[in-house]
Design an enzyme around this catalytic site. Structure first.
Site, PDB file in Angstrom:
ATOM      1  N   TYR A   6       0.830  -1.207   0.000  1.00 46.64           N
ATOM      2  CA  TYR A   6       0.000   0.000   0.000  1.00 46.64           C
ATOM      3  C   TYR A   6       0.867   1.261   0.000  1.00 46.64           C
ATOM      4  CZ  TYR A   6      -3.836   3.181   1.134  1.00 46.64           C
ATOM      5  OH  TYR A   6      -4.741   4.208   1.111  1.00 46.64           O
ATOM      6  N   GLU A  37       1.605   6.463  -7.003  1.00 41.25           N
ATOM      7  CA  GLU A  37       0.479   7.254  -7.501  1.00 41.25           C
ATOM      8  C   GLU A  37       0.749   8.749  -7.345  1.00 41.25           C
ATOM      9  OE1 GLU A  37      -3.314   6.045  -5.834  1.00 41.25           O
ATOM     10  OE2 GLU A  37      -2.660   3.943  -5.786  1.00 41.25           O
TER      11      GLU A  37
END
Length: 221
Positions: free
Chosen positions: A147, A154
Site C-alpha cells: 500500500y 500514484e
C-alpha cells in the site's frame, strides 16, 4: 427463491473475481518480463491494455457495495477505486510523457501483486466458501508494504504529470465560454494530491483494522 438468488450471486462474483485476477496476472507477468528484458521505460507499453481493462473492471465494485452484493462499505471502496481509475486514465493514459518514468514499474507491480492476492482470495471464498489460511494471511498482510509503495507511486506520477497539464491545457476549460464556467485540470490535480494527505492514513488505518479483525477471527476458528 432466496437460494436461487444466493447461488446466482456466488456464480457471478466467482466469475468476476477470477476474470479480473487473470487480468492482473497478465499485468504482473508482462511488467516483470519487460522490466528484465527492456527496462522500466518499456513497462507501460507492455501492460497498457490489461492494466486499463483490469483496473476499469473494478468500477463495478462501487456498484457491488452500493447494492449490498459485497460487505465492503462504499466509503472504503469508492476512494480506492476512483483514485486508481484517475491515475490509470487521467494520468497515464492522458499524459504519455510520464509513461517511461520508473514509478510506473513500482505502481503496476504494487497494484498487480495486491490484486492477484485479493481477487484469488475472494474467488476461492465465493467458489468454495473459504480460502486457505496462508492466502488469508497474504490478503491482510502484504498491504503493509504494498500500500505505501503503491500510494507513493500514484502521488509521484501525478506530481510528475503537473508540468504537462500546464503545458498542454488538456481537459481544462477557460473563460469566456457559453457555459460561463471554468475548470483547470492542473488545480484539480493539486486538489487530488491534497486529498491523499488525509485520505491515505485513513485508508491504511481502515485496512489495519480489517487485518486485526480477520486474523483474530481466523485464530478463533
Amino acid at each position: 427463491m432466496a437460494g436461487t438468488i444466493t447461488s446466482a450471486r456466488r456464480v457471478y462474483l466467482t466469475i468476476y473475481n477470477w476474470v479480473v485476477f487473470y487480468g492482473w496476472l497478465q499485468v504482473l507477468y508482462r511488467s516483470l518480463i519487460t522490466l528484465r528484458q527492456s527496462g522500466h521505460q518499456s513497462v507501460y507499453a507492455a501492460v497498457e491494455t490489461p492494466l486499463q481493462l483490469a483496473q476499469s473492471a473494478a468500477a463495478v465494485e462501487i456498484l457491488h457495495s452500493l447494492i449490498g452484493l459485497v460487505r465492503s462499505p462504499v466509503s472504503a471502496t469508492l476512494p480506492q477505486v476512483s483514485s486508481r481509475l484517475y491515475v490509470t486514465w487521467g494520468i497515464l493514459y492522458s499524459f504519455p510523457e510520464i509513461r517511461t518514468h520508473f514509478l510506473v514499474s513500482s505502481l503496476v507491480i504494487s497494484w498487480s501483486i495486491t490484486e492477484i492476492i485479493r481477487y484469488s482470495f475472494f474467488g476461492l471464498k465465493e467458489a468454495f466458501g473459504a480460502a486457505p489460511g496462508w492466502l488469508l494471511w497474504l490478503r491482510y498482510s502484504t498491504f503493509l508494504a504494498l500500500y505505501p509503495s503503491g500510494i507513493t507511486s500514484e502521488v509521484g506520477l501525478i506530481y510528475n504529470a503537473l508540468p504537462y497539464m500546464v503545458e498542454s491545457g488538456k481537459y481544462s476549460l477557460r473563460m469566456p465560454n457559453k457555459w460561463n464556467f471554468s475548470f483547470d485540470y492542473y488545480y484539480n490535480a493539486i486538489l487530488i494530491l491534497g486529498i491523499y494527505v488525509p485520505g491515505s492514513p485513513h485508508m491504511y488505518g481502515y485496512m489495519l483494522g480489517q487485518r486485526k479483525k480477520a486474523l483474530s477471527k481466523a485464530k478463533r476458528e
